[in-house]
Design a protein around this motif. Structure first.
Motif, PDB file in Angstrom:
ATOM      1  N   ASP A 143       0.880  -1.167   0.000  1.00 50.50           N
ATOM      2  CA  ASP A 143       0.000   0.000   0.000  1.00 50.50           C
ATOM      3  C   ASP A 143       0.915   1.213   0.000  1.00 50.50           C
ATOM      4  O   ASP A 143       1.504   1.563   1.026  1.00 50.50           O
ATOM      5  N   GLU A 144       1.059   1.826  -1.162  1.00 48.11           N
ATOM      6  CA  GLU A 144       2.015   2.916  -1.333  1.00 48.11           C
ATOM      7  C   GLU A 144       1.343   4.250  -1.642  1.00 48.11           C
ATOM      8  O   GLU A 144       2.012   5.194  -2.040  1.00 48.11           O
ATOM      9  N   TRP A 145       0.046   4.336  -1.450  1.00 49.16           N
ATOM     10  CA  TRP A 145      -0.666   5.579  -1.703  1.00 49.16           C
ATOM     11  C   TRP A 145      -0.596   6.471  -0.473  1.00 49.16           C
ATOM     12  O   TRP A 145      -0.571   6.009   0.649  1.00 49.16           O
ATOM     13  N   GLY A 146      -0.586   7.766  -0.689  1.00 46.64           N
ATOM     14  CA  GLY A 146      -0.580   8.709   0.419  1.00 46.64           C
ATOM     15  C   GLY A 146       0.821   8.991   0.916  1.00 46.64           C
ATOM     16  O   GLY A 146       1.814   8.678   0.284  1.00 46.64           O
ATOM     17  N   GLY A 147       0.881   9.556   2.105  1.00 43.38           N
ATOM     18  CA  GLY A 147       2.151   9.979   2.667  1.00 43.38           C
ATOM     19  C   GLY A 147       2.928   8.887   3.372  1.00 43.38           C
ATOM     20  O   GLY A 147       4.048   9.103   3.802  1.00 43.38           O
ATOM     21  N   ASP A 148       2.335   7.726   3.500  1.00 46.20           N
ATOM     22  CA  ASP A 148       3.033   6.624   4.145  1.00 46.20           C
ATOM     23  C   ASP A 148       2.968   5.391   3.255  1.00 46.20           C
ATOM     24  O   ASP A 148       2.286   5.386   2.241  1.00 46.20           O
ATOM     25  N   ALA A 149       3.689   4.364   3.634  1.00 46.31           N
ATOM     26  CA  ALA A 149       3.684   3.122   2.856  1.00 46.31           C
ATOM     27  C   ALA A 149       3.668   1.949   3.825  1.00 46.31           C
ATOM     28  O   ALA A 149       4.241   2.012   4.917  1.00 46.31           O
ATOM     29  N   LYS A 150       2.977   0.881   3.406  1.00 45.26           N
ATOM     30  CA  LYS A 150       2.903  -0.328   4.216  1.00 45.26           C
ATOM     31  C   LYS A 150       3.101  -1.523   3.306  1.00 45.26           C
ATOM     32  O   LYS A 150       2.538  -1.597   2.213  1.00 45.26           O
ATOM     33  N   TYR A 151       3.918  -2.473   3.773  1.00 41.45           N
ATOM     34  CA  TYR A 151       4.203  -3.692   3.034  1.00 41.45           C
ATOM     35  C   TYR A 151       3.936  -4.884   3.942  1.00 41.45           C
ATOM     36  O   TYR A 151       4.373  -4.897   5.100  1.00 41.45           O
ATOM     37  N   LEU A 152       3.228  -5.883   3.427  1.00 36.36           N
ATOM     38  CA  LEU A 152       2.933  -7.102   4.169  1.00 36.36           C
ATOM     39  C   LEU A 152       3.488  -8.291   3.401  1.00 36.36           C
ATOM     40  O   LEU A 152       3.311  -8.384   2.184  1.00 36.36           O
ATOM     41  N   LEU A 153       4.133  -9.188   4.119  1.00 34.89           N
ATOM     42  CA  LEU A 153       4.658 -10.429   3.546  1.00 34.89           C
ATOM     43  C   LEU A 153       4.242 -11.591   4.431  1.00 34.89           C
ATOM     44  O   LEU A 153       4.290 -11.490   5.661  1.00 34.89           O
ATOM     45  N   ALA A 154       3.843 -12.672   3.811  1.00 33.09           N
ATOM     46  CA  ALA A 154       3.624 -13.933   4.509  1.00 33.09           C
ATOM     47  C   ALA A 154       4.436 -14.979   3.764  1.00 33.09           C
ATOM     48  O   ALA A 154       4.488 -14.971   2.529  1.00 33.09           O
TER      49      ALA A 154
ATOM     50  N   GLU B  30      11.328   5.969  15.551  1.00 30.86           N
ATOM     51  CA  GLU B  30      10.430   7.103  15.320  1.00 30.86           C
ATOM     52  C   GLU B  30      11.121   8.239  14.588  1.00 30.86           C
ATOM     53  O   GLU B  30      10.487   8.939  13.798  1.00 30.86           O
ATOM     54  N   ARG B  31      12.401   8.410  14.838  1.00 27.51           N
ATOM     55  CA  ARG B  31      13.144   9.479  14.164  1.00 27.51           C
ATOM     56  C   ARG B  31      13.189   9.241  12.653  1.00 27.51           C
ATOM     57  O   ARG B  31      12.990  10.147  11.863  1.00 27.51           O
ATOM     58  N   ARG B  32      13.453   7.985  12.261  1.00 25.58           N
ATOM     59  CA  ARG B  32      13.491   7.643  10.836  1.00 25.58           C
ATOM     60  C   ARG B  32      12.115   7.247  10.305  1.00 25.58           C
ATOM     61  O   ARG B  32      11.976   6.945   9.128  1.00 25.58           O
ATOM     62  N   GLU B  33      11.115   7.212  11.187  1.00 21.37           N
ATOM     63  CA  GLU B  33       9.727   6.902  10.821  1.00 21.37           C
ATOM     64  C   GLU B  33       9.609   5.552  10.116  1.00 21.37           C
ATOM     65  O   GLU B  33       9.096   5.451   9.000  1.00 21.37           O
ATOM     66  N   ILE B  34      10.084   4.505  10.808  1.00 24.03           N
ATOM     67  CA  ILE B  34      10.040   3.165  10.243  1.00 24.03           C
ATOM     68  C   ILE B  34       9.657   2.164  11.346  1.00 24.03           C
ATOM     69  O   ILE B  34      10.069   2.300  12.490  1.00 24.03           O
ATOM     70  N   LEU B  35       8.854   1.197  10.951  1.00 23.19           N
ATOM     71  CA  LEU B  35       8.450   0.108  11.839  1.00 23.19           C
ATOM     72  C   LEU B  35       8.591  -1.197  11.076  1.00 23.19           C
ATOM     73  O   LEU B  35       8.076  -1.332   9.958  1.00 23.19           O
TER      74      LEU B  35
ATOM     75  N   LEU C 151       6.224  -4.037   7.216  1.00 22.66           N
ATOM     76  CA  LEU C 151       7.134  -2.890   7.152  1.00 22.66           C
ATOM     77  C   LEU C 151       6.275  -1.656   6.893  1.00 22.66           C
ATOM     78  O   LEU C 151       5.472  -1.642   5.953  1.00 22.66           O
ATOM     79  N   VAL C 152       6.436  -0.639   7.757  1.00 21.92           N
ATOM     80  CA  VAL C 152       5.630   0.570   7.637  1.00 21.92           C
ATOM     81  C   VAL C 152       6.558   1.774   7.674  1.00 21.92           C
ATOM     82  O   VAL C 152       7.448   1.863   8.547  1.00 21.92           O
TER      83      VAL C 152
END
Length: 127
Positions: free
Chosen positions: A41-52, A103-108, A124-125
């Motif tokens: 999900d790469e739309w908007g100001g953030d991105a989220k990736y899911l893997l199984a 939080e500084r690099r805005e990654i989870l 990965l967010v």
């Protein structure tokens, strides 16, 4: 598809799903890594990736080390994108949980792993 990354929500181990694995985990999945599903999900100001996927213990150990993940109490099992049959909150509730947050690099980065089956979920967010 919700962005630039290609994926196949219905079939595991497609070229697009394995490419998503490589792009987000930093190494090409070997033959011992199976049942790879990927969503971006790469739309908007953030991105989220899911893997199984399924992987043997040595691969899971390498992911934990390479992604700088730390074992934590399992609180990361929310219903995020529960619409995918391969992304199950029930699995995440019972799995071992590892996390890295900056939080500084805005990654989870989060990994759930069941040692008995080798099954894994990785999220990965970027925000």
């Amino acid at each position: 598809m919700e962005g630039c990354s290609a994926y196949d929500l219905e079939q595991p181990d497609t070229a697009a799903n394995r490419k998503g694995f490589e792009a987000n985990l930093g190494f090409r999945p070997t033959k011992e890594i199976t049942d790879v599903y990927f969503y971006a999900d790469e739309w908007g100001g953030d991105a989220k990736y899911l893997l199984a996927f399924k992987a043997p213990p040595n691969v899971v150990d390498a992911i934990v080390k390479q992604q700088e993940l730390k074992r934590e109490s399992n609180q990361g099992y929310d219903s995020d994108s529960e619409r995918f049959p391969w992304w199950s909150s029930e699995f995440r509730r019972q799995a071992e949980f590892y996390q890295f947050e900056d939080e500084r690099r805005e990654i989870l980065r989060q990994l759930w792993h069941d040692p008995a089956t080798g099954r894994c979920h990785f999220r990965l967010v970027y925000w």
